[in-house]
Design an enzyme around this catalytic site. Structure first.
Site, PDB file in Angstrom:
ATOM      1  N   LYS A  80       0.848  -1.192   0.000  1.00 45.73           N
ATOM      2  CA  LYS A  80       0.000   0.000   0.000  1.00 45.73           C
ATOM      3  C   LYS A  80       0.883   1.241   0.000  1.00 45.73           C
ATOM      4  CE  LYS A  80      -3.921   1.986   2.615  1.00 45.73           C
ATOM      5  NZ  LYS A  80      -4.782   1.810   3.811  1.00 45.73           N
ATOM      6  N   SER A 155      -9.817   2.251   2.799  1.00 39.68           N
ATOM      7  CA  SER A 155      -8.959   2.978   1.881  1.00 39.68           C
ATOM      8  C   SER A 155      -8.058   2.095   1.041  1.00 39.68           C
ATOM      9  CB  SER A 155      -8.076   3.951   2.669  1.00 39.68           C
ATOM     10  OG  SER A 155      -7.181   3.257   3.537  1.00 39.68           O
ATOM     11  N   SER A 179      -9.942  -0.110   6.911  1.00 41.27           N
ATOM     12  CA  SER A 179      -9.333   0.007   5.587  1.00 41.27           C
ATOM     13  C   SER A 179      -8.656  -1.253   5.076  1.00 41.27           C
ATOM     14  CB  SER A 179      -8.321   1.157   5.580  1.00 41.27           C
ATOM     15  OG  SER A 179      -8.968   2.394   5.730  1.00 41.27           O
TER      16      SER A 179
END
Length: 501
Positions: A80, A155, A179
Site C-alpha cells: 500500500k 482505503s 481500511s
C-alpha cells in the site's frame, strides 16, 4: 491464467525453497499479469519491474547457496502506498507528496525484505487513507475485479484488488477504521487488522495515530497468518508497539477445529441499514460454525451504536494535526514558489492545490472539534465514548472468546454512487470502527456471494487484545467449511479480468 498466479503464498514459498520453481519466474509471472490486467483494475500506482526481478534473483542465489530462508522467501508482495519504501516514490495517493522519494524503508517493509519477500510495487488508496472506496485517490479510482463498475472498498482498495485479480499473492495494508477489512470483504479476500501496537507504524504515513494499524492482506487465512508473523513485533522506533511475543497466528491458521469456541453475535451490528443478502450470508456462516461445534450466543454491546459518530470526531481531529506537517517547506508539492510570494502564501496555495476535497473536509472537521469552546463537547465526549466501547468489549469477553458480525453493511457499491454523500460513505465503516476504537484485533473472511448482485460478502471476527490467534482459528474453520461447500475458493467464482478496457 498462468498456474503460478493461482498458487497460495504458502505454496509458492514451499516450491521456491525446494527449487521446484524460481522466485524470478514467479515474479515475472506476476509482473506480466500486472501488465495484462491492471489497465482495467488500476490497483497499482507504481510497479518496480527492475527492482522486483533483481530482488527475486538475489533470493534465488541465496537458496542455491544452501541458505534456509523463511516461508515467504521469494514470494511477491504488493505494498500500500502509505508505507515508506527507500528509493521508490511514496505518495499516499496525494498530490501533496509529489516527487517525494523516501530515504528509508518503514519497519514493516524492512521486515518483509528481511523475510525475503519481493516487492512488486505500490498500490492505490484513498488520499492519505481517508475514504471507503479508493475514489479519493489523486490518481483515479481502483476498480473491483468482480465488477469493474463497482468500488473495491477503501482505503486500501488497491491492495485488495491486486489480490482478487491475481496480480499479487500477498499485500500490505493499514486499518484505521476498516481500511483492510472492508476492502477484503467486498473483494472476496482476507484482511486482518492486528492488535493496535502489535505492528509498527514507523515509516507509515500517519493519518490518525491512535487508530492506524498496519496488517496483512491475502487470499487465504494461512497466507495472511504467515505475513502477519513476518511483520509483527516490538519496534524500538515506535514507542506505541507492544513488547510481548506475537500470538501463535500461523499455528492457529492451521487449526480448523472450532469445537467449544464461544462465539458472540453482536446484536447492535444488524438492522435496517444492512443489506438483507449480507445478513443472510452472515447467518448461514454462523449456522455452519454451530454445526462445526462452536457455541454461539447473542451479545449486546450498546455503545457500538455510538462508535461511528465518535470515530468521525477523533479521526479527523488527529488528521488535522498529522496533516499540518505538509507545509510545502521541506518536501513534496510546492505552488507559487516564485520569490514573489511569502511562505504563508506558498503554504496556502500548495495546500489548496495539493489536498483533495475529502482531506480538506476532515481537516476542517477535526480543527473545529479541537477548537476552544468545542473541545469538551466534541473531541472530549468522543474519547469518553471510546472508553465505553472498550468496556463493552471487556464485558463481552466474559461471555465469549470472539465476536462476529457482517464485515460491511452492504456489498460493493457502484463507482460514484456515494461520492456526493459523505454520510453514506462513512456508514461503510459501521461494522469495523468499534475494533479500532478499542485497539482490538479483527479480521474479515469471505463467506459467499449476494444473490442480488453477485458480489462478495464478508464476516468480521473480533478478539481480545493480543489474542489475534483466535481470529485465525475461526477464520480457518470458516475457510475449510466453505471450501467444502463450494468445492473451491470463492475467488474461483470471480469473472476473468482480461485487460480489454
Amino acid at each position: 491464467m498462468n498456474e503460478l498466479l493461482t498458487l497460495t503464498a504458502a505454496e509458492l514459498g514451499e516450491r521456491i525453497a525446494a527449487r521446484q520453481i524460481s522466485s524470478e519466474e514467479v515474479t515475472q509471472a506476476h509482473l506480466d499479469r500486472i501488465s495484462e490486467v491492471d489497465g482495467d483494475i488500476h490497483a497499482f500506482l507504481l510497479v518496480d519491474h527492475a527492482g522486483a526481478l533483481d530482488a527475486a534473483r538475489r533470493i534465488d542465489a541465496r537458496i542455491a547457496d544452501g541458505e534456509h530462508l523463511g516461508p515467504l522467501a521469494g514470494v511477491p508482495l504488493a505494498v500500500k502506498d502509505l508505507f515508506c519504501t527507500k528509493g521508490i516514490a511514496t505518495t499516499a495517493s496525494s498530490q501533496m507528496l509529489e516527487g517525494w522519494i523516501p530515504p528509508y524503508d518503514s519497519t514493516i517493509v524492512t521486515r518483509c525484505k528481511d523475510a525475503g519477500m519481493v516487492i512488486l510495487g505500490k498500490t492505490n488508496l484513498d488520499e492519505f487513507a481517508m475514504g471507503s472506496s479508493t475514489e479519493t485517490s489523486a490518481f483515479g479510482p481502483t476498480h473491483n475485479p468482480w465488477d469493474l463498475e463497482r468500488v473495491p472498498g477503501g482505503s486500501g482498495g488497491g491492495s485488495a484488488a491486486s489480490l482478487a485479480s491475481f496480480q499479487a499473492p500477498l499485500a500490505l495494508g493499514t486499518d484505521t477504521g476498516g481500511s483492510i477489512r472492508q476492502p477484503g470483504a467486498v473483494t472476496g479476500t482476507v484482511g486482518i487488522k492486528p492488535t493496535y501496537g502489535s505492528t509498527s507504524r514507523y515509516g507509515v504515513i500517519a493519518m490518525a495515530s491512535s487508530l492506524d494499524t498496519p496488517g496483512p492482506c491475502a487470499r487465504t487465512v494461512l497466507d495472511a497468518a504467515l505475513l502477519h508473523q513476518a511483520i509483527a513485533g516490538h519496534d524500538a522506533m515506535d514507542q506505541t508497539t507492544i513488547n510481548q511475543p506475537t500470538p501463535a497466528v500461523v499455528e492457529a491458521a492451521r487449526q480448523t477445529d472450532v469445537s467449544g469456541v464461544r462465539i458472540g453475535v453482536v446484536t447492535e451490528l444488524s438492522g435496517q441499514v444492512y443489506d438483507p443478502q449480507v445478513e443472510a450470508r452472515f447467518h448461514e456462516a454462523v449456522e455452519m460454525l454451530i454445526e462445526a461445534g462452536a457455541e454461539v450466543v447473542e451479545v449486546s454491546c450498546p455503545n457500538f451504536d455510538l462508535a461511528l459518530p465518535a470515530y468521525y470526531l477523533i479521526q479527523p481531529a488527529e488528521v488535522s494535526s498529522n496533516l499540518a506537517r505538509y507545509d510545502a517547506m521541506r518536501y513534496g508539492l510546492r505552488v507559487n514558489d516564485d520569490g514573489e510570494h511569502s511562505a504563508e502564501q506558498v503554504m496556502r496555495a500548495t495546500r489548496g492545490a495539493g489536498l483533495g476535497a475529502e482531506a480538506k473536509r476532515r481537516i476542517i472537521l477535526g480543527t473545529y472539534a479541537l477548537s476552544a469552546g468545542y473541545y469538551d463537547a466534541y473531541y472530549g465526549s468522543a474519547q469518553k465514548v471510546r472508553t465505553l466501547i472498550q468496556r463493552d468489549f471487556e464485558k463481552a469477553w466474559q461471555m465469549c472468546d470472539v465476536l462476529v458480525s457482517p464485515a460491511t453493511p452492504t456489498t460493493a457499491f457502484r463507482l460514484g454512487e456515494r461520492t456526493a454523500d459523505p454520510m453514506a460513505m462513512y456508514r461503510s465503516d459501521l461494522c469495523t470502527v468499534p475494533a479500532n476504537m478499542a485497539g482490538s484485533p479483527a479480521g474479515s473472511f469471505p463467506i459467499g456471494l449476494s444473490e442480488t448482485d453477485g458480489m462478495p460478502v464478508g464476516m468480521q471476527v473480533m478478539a481480545p487484545i493480543m489474542a489475534d490467534d483466535r481470529i485465525y482459528r475461526v477464520g480457518a474453520a470458516l475457510e475449510r467449511l466453505l471450501h467444502e461447500k463450494w468445492g473451491a475458493p470463492l475467488l474461483a467464482k470471480a469473472p476473468e479480468v482480461r485487460g480489454e478496457r
